[in-house]
Design a protein around this motif. Sequence first.
Motif, mmCIF file in Angstrom:
data_model
loop_
_atom_site.group_PDB
_atom_site.id
_atom_site.type_symbol
_atom_site.label_atom_id
_atom_site.label_comp_id
_atom_site.label_asym_id
_atom_site.label_seq_id
_atom_site.Cartn_x
_atom_site.Cartn_y
_atom_site.Cartn_z
ATOM 1 N N VAL A 1 0.944 -1.186 -0.160
ATOM 2 C CA VAL A 1 -0.142 -0.288 0.159
ATOM 3 C C VAL A 1 1.215 1.347 -0.045
ATOM 4 O O VAL A 1 2.260 1.198 0.406
ATOM 5 C CB VAL A 1 -1.146 0.057 1.100
ATOM 6 C CG1 VAL A 1 -1.850 -1.243 0.995
ATOM 7 C CG2 VAL A 1 -0.296 0.268 2.737
ATOM 8 N N LEU B 1 -9.173 -0.002 -4.098
ATOM 9 C CA LEU B 1 -8.405 -1.584 -4.686
ATOM 10 C C LEU B 1 -8.637 -1.352 -6.137
ATOM 11 O O LEU B 1 -9.663 -1.529 -6.439
ATOM 12 C CB LEU B 1 -9.213 -2.690 -4.019
ATOM 13 C CG LEU B 1 -8.758 -2.126 -2.205
ATOM 14 C CD1 LEU B 1 -10.330 -2.943 -1.326
ATOM 15 C CD2 LEU B 1 -7.260 -2.679 -1.729
ATOM 16 N N ASP C 1 -2.694 -0.113 -9.236
ATOM 17 C CA ASP C 1 -2.904 1.877 -8.567
ATOM 18 C C ASP C 1 -3.096 2.551 -9.542
ATOM 19 O O ASP C 1 -3.741 3.955 -9.187
ATOM 20 C CB ASP C 1 -1.611 2.249 -7.553
ATOM 21 C CG ASP C 1 -0.840 1.668 -7.728
ATOM 22 O OD1 ASP C 1 -0.777 1.318 -8.846
ATOM 23 O OD2 ASP C 1 0.235 2.124 -6.851
ATOM 24 N N THR D 1 -3.553 3.581 -1.847
ATOM 25 C CA THR D 1 -3.556 2.844 -3.033
ATOM 26 C C THR D 1 -2.921 1.594 -2.738
ATOM 27 O O THR D 1 -1.809 1.403 -2.136
ATOM 28 C CB THR D 1 -3.461 3.624 -4.210
ATOM 29 O OG1 THR D 1 -1.928 3.298 -4.270
ATOM 30 C CG2 THR D 1 -4.242 4.832 -4.788
ATOM 31 N N ALA D 2 -3.787 0.735 -3.079
ATOM 32 C CA ALA D 2 -3.028 -0.874 -2.904
ATOM 33 C C ALA D 2 -2.415 -1.316 -4.635
ATOM 34 O O ALA D 2 -3.273 -1.034 -5.337
ATOM 35 C CB ALA D 2 -3.753 -1.314 -2.222
ATOM 36 N N LEU E 1 -2.501 -4.838 -5.499
ATOM 37 C CA LEU E 1 -2.719 -6.139 -5.067
ATOM 38 C C LEU E 1 -1.915 -7.819 -6.312
ATOM 39 O O LEU E 1 -1.845 -7.313 -8.059
ATOM 40 C CB LEU E 1 -4.432 -6.504 -5.149
ATOM 41 C CG LEU E 1 -5.582 -5.200 -4.299
ATOM 42 C CD1 LEU E 1 -6.014 -5.425 -4.601
ATOM 43 C CD2 LEU E 1 -4.610 -5.999 -2.544
ATOM 44 N N LEU F 1 -6.511 -9.643 1.058
ATOM 45 C CA LEU F 1 -7.684 -8.338 0.499
ATOM 46 C C LEU F 1 -6.916 -7.941 2.338
ATOM 47 O O LEU F 1 -6.954 -6.944 2.171
ATOM 48 C CB LEU F 1 -8.456 -8.009 0.397
ATOM 49 C CG LEU F 1 -9.136 -6.798 0.219
ATOM 50 C CD1 LEU F 1 -9.698 -7.636 -1.267
ATOM 51 C CD2 LEU F 1 -10.113 -6.604 1.438
ATOM 52 N N ALA G 1 -3.539 -5.824 2.729
ATOM 53 C CA ALA G 1 -4.392 -4.571 2.469
ATOM 54 C C ALA G 1 -4.522 -3.415 3.423
ATOM 55 O O ALA G 1 -4.020 -2.803 3.803
ATOM 56 C CB ALA G 1 -4.538 -4.223 1.070
ATOM 57 N N VAL H 1 -13.531 1.942 1.977
ATOM 58 C CA VAL H 1 -12.059 1.027 0.963
ATOM 59 C C VAL H 1 -13.191 1.273 -0.079
ATOM 60 O O VAL H 1 -14.654 1.303 -0.412
ATOM 61 C CB VAL H 1 -12.429 -0.474 1.537
ATOM 62 C CG1 VAL H 1 -11.722 -0.914 0.094
ATOM 63 C CG2 VAL H 1 -11.825 -0.769 3.054
ATOM 64 N N ALA I 1 -13.968 -0.406 -3.797
ATOM 65 C CA ALA I 1 -12.836 -1.369 -4.855
ATOM 66 C C ALA I 1 -13.599 -1.595 -5.941
ATOM 67 O O ALA I 1 -14.634 -1.206 -6.190
ATOM 68 C CB ALA I 1 -13.518 -2.670 -3.578
ATOM 69 N N ALA J 1 -12.166 -7.054 -7.073
ATOM 70 C CA ALA J 1 -11.291 -6.332 -6.163
ATOM 71 C C ALA J 1 -13.190 -6.460 -5.019
ATOM 72 O O ALA J 1 -12.940 -6.632 -3.865
ATOM 73 C CB ALA J 1 -10.952 -5.140 -5.951
#
Length: 287
Positions: free
Chosen positions: A17, A31, A38, A56-57, A59, A79, A82, A93, A95, A99
């Motif tokens: 992240v 996500l 990202d 931002t993540a 994944l 997840l 994260a 969140v 998503a 995600a």
Amino acid sequence: MSGDAVAGGPDLRPVSVERRTDGTGPRVLLLHGLAANDSVWEPALPELPGGLQMWTARLPWRTETITGLGTETDLAGRLAQALESVPGGAEVVVAHSMAANVLLDLLDRELRAGVDAPRKYGLRALVLVSPFYRSRAEQFDWETISYYLNDFHLIMEEGIRAHSGGRVPADLRRAMGERVRERVGPYGWFRFFDLYLRTPALAAGRLALPTLVLAGESDFAAPPGEGVALAGALPDARSLVLPGCGHFPMLDAPGRFAAAVAEFVHTVPGLSPSDGHARPTALELQR
């Protein structure tokens, strides 16, 4: 924690992240969906209220590591990693696409195990963008499987179109989409479709978090009616369909997307960013 590079090279960690703004307000974690990363949030980030603390993540299903998706044993666990990587926890969140489905799967799993998932992860609200959802198993038939299997490359092409602003010619988009499909591979595709198939079994009525479900009016991957249906199944949710947008509303209309997220966050008690930004009206969001 930077998600751009590790020791000067590409970041191949399963999860990382990165803090993206200096805001001191609510912590918001973005996500990305399947075969993206990202960068999908870049156009919308400057449009969001400065008071928000944006993260931002990156994944396991991102572009750079997508070939390993089929062997990834626990997407929901990744997840959760994260969520837990944001100092103090992610209060909101956002998503997108797959995600959103992994997030619903994680929360459903925790709730079924008797865990207060929102409290565990510090969640105060959700924004589900272009989620895949069907309320009844009977809604999945052979035609559905054929569509998502044989036309999977079209979803990849849609991402390329949205990222490029339509500047990539159609024939090149097709070639690039087919290449991304090959990188996802059959096992990766099955991970995506298995999440989709399980949506009728979600205990959606138990997820009592304030939720905004955002959909694009012309989304052929996750039809907007599915987002509306998901919002109807959740106890504290509303849906918003953005005109002129496809599967990537944050790229097709970053200003309207950011305004919708900001307006929603303002409605959640205790989460209003204190930066003086005026709340947009419902009419402004539709423009």
